[in-house]
Design a protein around this motif. Structure first.
Motif, PDB file in Angstrom:
ATOM      1  N   LYS A  63      42.265  42.300  40.497  1.00 44.98           N
ATOM      2  CA  LYS A  63      42.450  42.713  41.883  1.00 44.98           C
ATOM      3  C   LYS A  63      41.323  42.185  42.762  1.00 44.98           C
ATOM      4  N   ASP A  64      41.691  41.706  43.948  1.00 47.36           N
ATOM      5  CA  ASP A  64      40.727  41.280  44.972  1.00 47.36           C
ATOM      6  C   ASP A  64      39.881  40.089  44.524  1.00 47.36           C
TER       7      ASP A  64
ATOM      8  N   THR B  85      37.645  42.387  38.967  1.00 48.49           N
ATOM      9  CA  THR B  85      37.779  42.705  40.386  1.00 48.49           C
ATOM     10  C   THR B  85      36.684  42.047  41.220  1.00 48.49           C
TER      11      THR B  85
ATOM     12  N   ASN C  22      32.903  42.442  37.768  1.00 43.61           N
ATOM     13  CA  ASN C  22      32.996  42.814  39.172  1.00 43.61           C
ATOM     14  C   ASN C  22      31.951  42.022  39.957  1.00 43.61           C
TER      15      ASN C  22
ATOM     16  N   ASN D 193      39.034  45.085  33.338  1.00 46.56           N
ATOM     17  CA  ASN D 193      38.942  45.126  34.799  1.00 46.56           C
ATOM     18  C   ASN D 193      38.295  43.844  35.287  1.00 46.56           C
TER      19      ASN D 193
END
Length: 176
Positions: A82-83, A50, A21, A48
């Motif tokens: 995502k993003d 992101t 992240n 994940n």
């Protein structure tokens, strides 16, 4: 992140979760993947990825950011991409966002700017992904990858909020 032009993780240890992240990956055009397991397991993985900037190519187009292949055979794996801004700069080779060939995966791939990397389909036998609101350079009216950031050649990935085509494209309405 510099993996020495190989895999960030190439381990016989089983990872159950991996999260990235707000990271910046750049100038590592011989990288193979973030994860390439060395053993097959029946467990699941939660991956994940992101709010990252991925401005790098890879060794060849057979590589993937997540190269789980047939190594995670569990029934509860998730993948969230995502993003992000995911770019293989001009003159480099991009691979796939993921390579999954076992287990059951659910997740989301959305609100990403993707250039030079392939967004493959997940085979129906391996799960269900929600794929939406991903953009190309053309979608955003960007002529070149060099025009996105202030000075990517020197590691400055600042964008100009308020005038960037990336404004408002993240899932929460902010900039990618």
């Amino acid at each position: 992140l510099n993996s020495g032009n190989w895999n960030f993780s190439w381990s016989t240890a089983t990872f159950n979760s991996m999260s990235f992240n707000e990271c910046t990956f750049y100038n590592n055009n011989a990288m193979e993947s973030i994860l390439l397991p060395r053993t097959g397991v029946q467990s699941s993985l939660k991956f994940n990825f992101t709010h990252n900037t991925w401005y790098t190519g890879c060794r060849d187009n057979g590589r993937a950011i997540l190269k789980a292949e047939a190594c995670y055979g569990g029934e509860e794996s998730t993948i969230i991409i995502k993003d992000n801004v995911i770019i293989a700069p001009e003159g480099t080779t991009g691979g796939k966002l993921f390579d999954i060939r076992a287990g059951w995966w659910e997740g989301e791939i959305s609100h990403n700017l993707i250039y030079g990397w392939e967004l493959p389909e997940l085979a129906a036998d391996y799960g269900v992904l929600e794929v939406s609101d991903n953009y190309t350079l053309e979608d955003l009216g960007i002529a070149s990858t060099a025009a996105i950031f202030a000075d990517p050649a020197n590691g400055d990935f600042s964008i100009y909020e308020g005038i960037s085509p990336l404004d408002g494209k993240a899932s929460d309405g902010s900039s990618l």
